[in-house]
Design an enzyme around this catalytic site. Structure first.
Site, mmCIF file in Angstrom:
data_model
loop_
_atom_site.group_PDB
_atom_site.id
_atom_site.type_symbol
_atom_site.label_atom_id
_atom_site.label_comp_id
_atom_site.label_asym_id
_atom_site.label_seq_id
_atom_site.Cartn_x
_atom_site.Cartn_y
_atom_site.Cartn_z
ATOM 1 N N ASP A 131 69.056 -37.955 17.277
ATOM 2 C CA ASP A 131 69.310 -37.681 16.052
ATOM 3 C C ASP A 131 68.108 -38.650 15.070
ATOM 4 O O ASP A 131 68.463 -38.573 13.834
ATOM 5 C CB ASP A 131 70.708 -38.012 15.599
ATOM 6 C CG ASP A 131 71.082 -39.343 15.920
ATOM 7 O OD1 ASP A 131 70.394 -40.143 16.569
ATOM 8 O OD2 ASP A 131 72.090 -39.572 15.318
ATOM 9 N N GLU A 132 67.318 -39.213 15.750
ATOM 10 C CA GLU A 132 66.245 -40.046 14.894
ATOM 11 C C GLU A 132 64.982 -39.859 15.540
ATOM 12 O O GLU A 132 64.631 -39.643 16.670
ATOM 13 C CB GLU A 132 66.669 -41.497 15.177
ATOM 14 C CG GLU A 132 67.824 -41.917 14.446
ATOM 15 C CD GLU A 132 68.203 -43.319 14.697
ATOM 16 O OE1 GLU A 132 67.902 -44.404 13.850
ATOM 17 O OE2 GLU A 132 68.396 -43.842 15.797
#
Length: 422
Positions: free
Chosen positions: A109-110
């Site tokens: 998610d990054e």
């Protein structure tokens, strides 16, 4: 020589990613507190993600479902769908790549995005960040927060310390603002400084990031040597560079594509395993996964490693040992024989909850010394045939008989990614 251009790097973070994917897929839960939980039927279920509404009730990731329900009885509980999260993450990556070809995943998610060369096409860094945020939300329903700075580490801190907490979901941290913004923060806000290191720095009189940054490096090295009674020069320089925002590492789309130094798999078991015969089943399943992956990449390993751990993390038990085999191999039975030998030698009979197997000192399977009684080629042909069947029809199309025993985990794990439901 011309003046070098200061880089513009973003760290884009998806808010409550797993939970946000589920809320987008289930609009009926839009205004309800929702959590994604690891298998609730096994080990009481750990919170993997909590939406902002759930967090307002005090629900946090890594706590048990029981603890979360005590805080918020009306929680919507969803089992994870890892393949869906991977698919959405890749969709978001494609959006980032429309603004720069330099996109580096940091986690599911990054991602880091280097937009240094994109300003002439798309406008100022903030304009680009707003466009990214809007497109990701429109296309996937996910809300992204973006830290903008001149390096990867400062972009990460800009995101974690400010962008995640303000209304716009964006924050710019220029180099000249470090003394005013970053150095005034408590030392535990520095990237990579956990609770234990915070206690050590505080005891050393380094209460803020600025205290650490402004301590001469040579002095910090001496302080850490004295504190830990050993040479900590590399750690001291790492923390000093982080505090001063020094990070020249590039944003590389190929960071995770270099040949691996080792291949390993580990498995957390649903209960304590106390018998060697049970543990041998798990060792075989893990060895098969490791060798299957090595064969898919065309590698053999010279060194086999085995580790295990008990369930009580406050009183750790277990070991991690490795041994060199007579010759490199990726044949399951050969690696398994070495793994069992290693396990027998070091296991003291204590209950086991986690097991790991690995292969290292990797080399190409096309280059190896032949020996008189070498049967690797015969086994490899057989195993590559079964690998192809598994690739086409799934890992359960062919299983060893022991995997259907009560100790076996292969069938259960075949329906999961990283131990979670697909």
């Amino acid at each position: 020589m011309g003046k070098s251009v200061q880089r513009v790097i973003m760290l884009a973070d998806c808010q409550s990613f797993y939970a946000s994917v589920e809320k987008t897929a289930n609009p009926q839960y839009a205004n309800k507190p929702l959590v994604v939980v690891g298998d609730p039927e096994r080990r009481s279920g750990i919170i993997l993600a909590a939406c902002p509404l759930a967090k307002k009730f005090g629900v946090t990731t890594a706590e048990t479902l029981r603890e979360a329900m005590a805080k918020c009885p009306e929680l919507i509980v969803i089992k994870p769908r890892m393949q869906q999260y991977i698919d959405v993450s890749m969709q978001i990556s494609e959006i980032y790549r429309a603004y720069s070809d330099l996109v580096e995943p940091y986690s599911i998610d990054e991602q880091f995005i280097d937009v240094t060369g994109s300003e002439k096409l798309f406008g100022s860094p903030l304009t680009i960040a707003q466009a990214i945020q809007e497109q990701v939300r429109n296309d996937t329903g996910i809300y992204t927060r973006l830290g903008i700075s001149y390096s990867k580490v400062t972009a990460k801190m800009a995101c974690d310390l400010w962008a995640k907490k303000n209304d716009s979901g964006m924050f710019v941290l220029p180099k000249e603002d470090l003394p005013e913004k970053l150095w005034t923060q408590p030392v535990n806000k520095l990237f990579m400084v956990g609770s234990r290191m915070t206690a050590h720095f505080t005891a050393m009189g380094l209460a803020t990031v600025g205290d650490l940054a402004q301590t001469p490096l040579a002095v910090l090295k001496q302080m850490m040597r004295k504190k830990f009674n050993k040479n900590c020069d590399i750690d001291a320089e790492l923390y000093w560079r982080l505090a001063n925002g020094i990070d020249d590492s590039p944003v590389s789309p190929y960071t995770h594509e270099a040949p691996p130094k080792s291949v390993g798999h580990q498995m957390t078991l649903p209960r304590d395993y106390r018998k060697l015969e049970e543990l041998k089943v798990v060792l075989l399943e893990l060895t098969e996964l490791v060798c299957q992956r090595c064969r898919s990449m065309g590698f053999m390993g010279f060194v086999v490693s085995v580790g295990c751990q008990g369930a009580d993390f406050d009183r750790p038990t277990g070991f991690y040992r490795q041994m060199k085999m007579a010759e490199p191999t990726n044949v399951t039975n050969q690696v398994y024989e070495a793994a069992v030998k290693l396990f027998r030698k070091h296991w003291e009979g204590v209950p086991v909850r986690k097991v790991a197997v690995g292969l290292s000192q990797l080399s190409s399977e096309e280059e190896y010394q032949l020996s008189l009684f070498d049967e690797r080629d015969r086994f490899r042909v057989l195993e590559k045939t079964t690998d192809a069947l598994k690739q086409k029809y799934g890992n359960t199309v062919i299983m060893r008989a022991v995997s259907v025993s009560p100790a076996g985990q292969a069938k259960d794990r075949a329906g999961k990614i990283g131990g979670h439901y697909k």
